[in-house]
Design a protein around this motif. Structure first.
Motif, PDB file in Angstrom:
ATOM      1  N   GLU A 182       0.836  -1.202   0.000  1.00 16.43           N
ATOM      2  CA  GLU A 182       0.000   0.000   0.000  1.00 16.43           C
ATOM      3  C   GLU A 182       0.873   1.255   0.000  1.00 16.43           C
ATOM      4  O   GLU A 182       0.610   2.208  -0.740  1.00 16.43           O
ATOM      5  N   GLU A 183       1.934   1.252   0.823  1.00 18.00           N
ATOM      6  CA  GLU A 183       2.811   2.422   0.914  1.00 18.00           C
ATOM      7  C   GLU A 183       3.532   2.679  -0.409  1.00 18.00           C
ATOM      8  O   GLU A 183       3.679   3.833  -0.828  1.00 18.00           O
ATOM      9  N   PHE A 184       3.981   1.609  -1.055  1.00 18.54           N
ATOM     10  CA  PHE A 184       4.699   1.736  -2.320  1.00 18.54           C
ATOM     11  C   PHE A 184       3.789   2.304  -3.402  1.00 18.54           C
ATOM     12  O   PHE A 184       4.183   3.184  -4.173  1.00 18.54           O
ATOM     13  N   VAL A 185       2.574   1.795  -3.467  1.00 16.85           N
ATOM     14  CA  VAL A 185       1.616   2.277  -4.462  1.00 16.85           C
ATOM     15  C   VAL A 185       1.261   3.739  -4.202  1.00 16.85           C
ATOM     16  O   VAL A 185       1.202   4.564  -5.130  1.00 16.85           O
ATOM     17  N   ARG A 186       1.048   4.080  -2.946  1.00 16.75           N
ATOM     18  CA  ARG A 186       0.695   5.465  -2.602  1.00 16.75           C
ATOM     19  C   ARG A 186       1.826   6.432  -2.950  1.00 16.75           C
ATOM     20  O   ARG A 186       1.590   7.576  -3.347  1.00 16.75           O
ATOM     21  N   LEU A 187       3.064   5.991  -2.784  1.00 17.44           N
ATOM     22  CA  LEU A 187       4.199   6.846  -3.105  1.00 17.44           C
ATOM     23  C   LEU A 187       4.161   7.276  -4.566  1.00 17.44           C
ATOM     24  O   LEU A 187       4.305   8.464  -4.885  1.00 17.44           O
ATOM     25  N   PHE A 188       3.947   6.301  -5.464  1.00 18.51           N
ATOM     26  CA  PHE A 188       3.915   6.634  -6.889  1.00 18.51           C
ATOM     27  C   PHE A 188       2.629   7.370  -7.256  1.00 18.51           C
ATOM     28  O   PHE A 188       2.655   8.295  -8.079  1.00 18.51           O
ATOM     29  N   ALA A 189       1.515   6.954  -6.664  1.00 21.77           N
ATOM     30  CA  ALA A 189       0.246   7.603  -6.973  1.00 21.77           C
ATOM     31  C   ALA A 189       0.261   9.075  -6.569  1.00 21.77           C
ATOM     32  O   ALA A 189      -0.282   9.933  -7.272  1.00 21.77           O
ATOM     33  N   SER A 190       0.919   9.384  -5.443  1.00 19.21           N
ATOM     34  CA  SER A 190       0.961  10.773  -4.977  1.00 19.21           C
ATOM     35  C   SER A 190       1.746  11.662  -5.933  1.00 19.21           C
ATOM     36  O   SER A 190       1.520  12.871  -5.998  1.00 19.21           O
ATOM     37  N   ARG A 191       2.660  11.067  -6.685  1.00 18.68           N
ATOM     38  CA  ARG A 191       3.465  11.830  -7.636  1.00 18.68           C
ATOM     39  C   ARG A 191       2.793  11.966  -9.001  1.00 18.68           C
ATOM     40  O   ARG A 191       3.082  12.916  -9.741  1.00 18.68           O
ATOM     41  N   LEU A 192       1.928  11.023  -9.327  1.00 17.94           N
ATOM     42  CA  LEU A 192       1.387  10.970 -10.689  1.00 17.94           C
ATOM     43  C   LEU A 192      -0.118  11.168 -10.768  1.00 17.94           C
ATOM     44  O   LEU A 192      -0.658  11.333 -11.872  1.00 17.94           O
ATOM     45  N   HIS A 193      -0.803  11.141  -9.636  1.00 17.78           N
ATOM     46  CA  HIS A 193      -2.269  11.239  -9.638  1.00 17.78           C
ATOM     47  C   HIS A 193      -2.704  12.396  -8.748  1.00 17.78           C
ATOM     48  O   HIS A 193      -2.334  12.481  -7.577  1.00 17.78           O
ATOM     49  N   ASP A 194      -3.504  13.288  -9.314  1.00 23.00           N
ATOM     50  CA  ASP A 194      -3.918  14.491  -8.578  1.00 23.00           C
ATOM     51  C   ASP A 194      -5.145  14.264  -7.698  1.00 23.00           C
ATOM     52  O   ASP A 194      -5.315  14.937  -6.690  1.00 23.00           O
ATOM     53  N   GLY A 195      -5.992  13.341  -8.089  1.00 26.93           N
ATOM     54  CA  GLY A 195      -7.241  13.139  -7.365  1.00 26.93           C
ATOM     55  C   GLY A 195      -7.098  12.223  -6.165  1.00 26.93           C
ATOM     56  O   GLY A 195      -5.994  11.882  -5.720  1.00 26.93           O
ATOM     57  N   ARG A 196      -8.240  11.816  -5.641  1.00 30.69           N
ATOM     58  CA  ARG A 196      -8.265  10.918  -4.482  1.00 30.69           C
ATOM     59  C   ARG A 196      -7.883   9.506  -4.906  1.00 30.69           C
ATOM     60  O   ARG A 196      -8.241   9.050  -6.003  1.00 30.69           O
ATOM     61  N   LEU A 197      -7.172   8.821  -4.034  1.00 28.66           N
ATOM     62  CA  LEU A 197      -6.721   7.466  -4.354  1.00 28.66           C
ATOM     63  C   LEU A 197      -7.826   6.473  -4.001  1.00 28.66           C
ATOM     64  O   LEU A 197      -7.847   5.883  -2.920  1.00 28.66           O
ATOM     65  N   THR A 198      -8.752   6.304  -4.922  1.00 35.98           N
ATOM     66  CA  THR A 198      -9.835   5.343  -4.721  1.00 35.98           C
ATOM     67  C   THR A 198      -9.315   3.928  -4.946  1.00 35.98           C
ATOM     68  O   THR A 198      -8.207   3.738  -5.474  1.00 35.98           O
TER      69      THR A 198
END
Length: 347
Positions: A182-198
């Protein structure tokens, strides 16, 4: 080591006792490292050293270099799980002898310990673990440092801490690369995705991360091969410390089998989603290069007995006899059903 590995595969079912593990696997392993197992001054069996109130306890082997005890070896049956509780004698003997290296093994797994954390006290975690069933070139390179002809105790001990940390980091990276946390995915998502991490977004990032990492690794390997061949270089890694061969070789028959499985799958998914991941004991065919999504396994290492592993449900494998890769087409229905099943299951 490949000969010893073949012996393990051939006789594993009957290697149930500690003595069987010693005779069939451990002693040949020590001989492969250059120790004369028939010289009692070099390989001391049933080594005794009274420790405190403990009298007459024995460790299975003490390996000697230059007349000094350098490695203590404790053996367990092949079926035994190796844990720190199995190393009580090694702990006691470690502080009472000149040995700075201890080896706990069941003939398949070889765990090497030293005193990198506290002087003269054996660490609770091994600094190097060698698996006879599945090993890499880097494992062979590390193993070669224990060869008798090249044995350098100071070098081994000084490198133990770094090697242990390297092994721990590598294990965590392999885990993250195959099943991103979960932490690894959130790290990349926070850099590449502007919206909420659904949840759908998280699953999409998780799948893409696995595919991207696999692609980068393959591209790096291909680039190295192309550069080496264009400059006329040997693309194999040098084997330092002795003639210990590579462990994993993808054979043509495995490649043929993979191409047939992928051809069957291509009716249901894009072909580039079907990935081959070779190991020593079998060749896996995965969906999205995810080891939680096995499509099939090719057990083709033996030229006389080959099997196709097909999966159902919670990754339950059923082995089916095949003579040649072409026979895989006879099991196309099972492969097709598996791919459709994986398509319906969330990652």
């Amino acid at each position: 080591m490949t000969d010893l590995q073949s012996k393990l595969r051939e006789h594993r079912e009957i290697l149930e006792t500690e003595e069987a593990a010693k005779t069939t696997l451990v002693l040949p392993f020590l001989r492969a490292l250059g120790y004369d197992i028939f010289d009692p001054s070099e390989v001391k069996a049933e080594f005794t050293c009274d420790v405190g109130t403990k009298k007459g306890e024995k460790v299975d082997y003490a390996l000697c270099v230059g007349g000094e005890v350098t490695i203590l070896v404790e053996c367990k049956p092949v079926t035994s799980e190796l844990s720190i509780k199995h190393a009580s004698q090694l702990f006691r003997y470690f502080a009472a002898t000149s040995a700075r290296v201890a080896l706990l093994t069941n003939g398949v797994i070889y765990k090497f310990f030293t005193d990198s954390e506290r002087a003269n006290m054996m660490d609770e975690k091994p600094f190097f673990t060698f698996n006879l069933e599945i090993f890499r070139k880097s494992d062979i390179k590390h193993l070669s440092t224990f060869q008798r002809a090249d044995f350098d105790l100071d070098r081994i001990v000084s490198q133990a801490g770094t090697l242990k940390l390297h092994s721990q980091v590598s294990a965590e990276l392999r885990k993250e690369f195959s099943e991103p946390s979960e932490e690894f995915v959130r790290l990349f998502a926070s850099r590449l995705h502007d919206g909420r991490l659904t949840e759908p977004v998280r699953q999409r990032f998780q799948a893409v991360i696995v595919q991207a990492i696999s692609s980068l690794i393959r591209e790096g390997i291909n680039e190295r091969l192309e550069n080496a061949m264009s400059h006329g270089q040997d693309v194999t890694e040098p084997n330092q410390g002795g003639p210990l061969p590579d462990a994993i070789e993808t054979t043509q028959v495995e490649i043929d089998g993979f191409n047939i499985v992928r051809a069957i799958c291509s009716k249901f998914v894009a072909p580039d989603r079907v990935i081959m991941r070779d190991a020593k004991s079998y060749c896996a065919v995965l969906l999205d290069d995810n080891n939680r999504k096995p499509i099939a396994r090719l057990h083709f290492n033996s030229s006389t007995a080959r099997y196709l592993g097909v999966f159902t449900g919670k990754n339950e494998e059923e082995r089916r006899v095949v003579t040649t890769p072409v026979d895989i087409y006879q099991h196309a229905d099972a492969i097709a059903a598996r791919v459709q099943e994986l398509q319906e299951v969330k990652s």
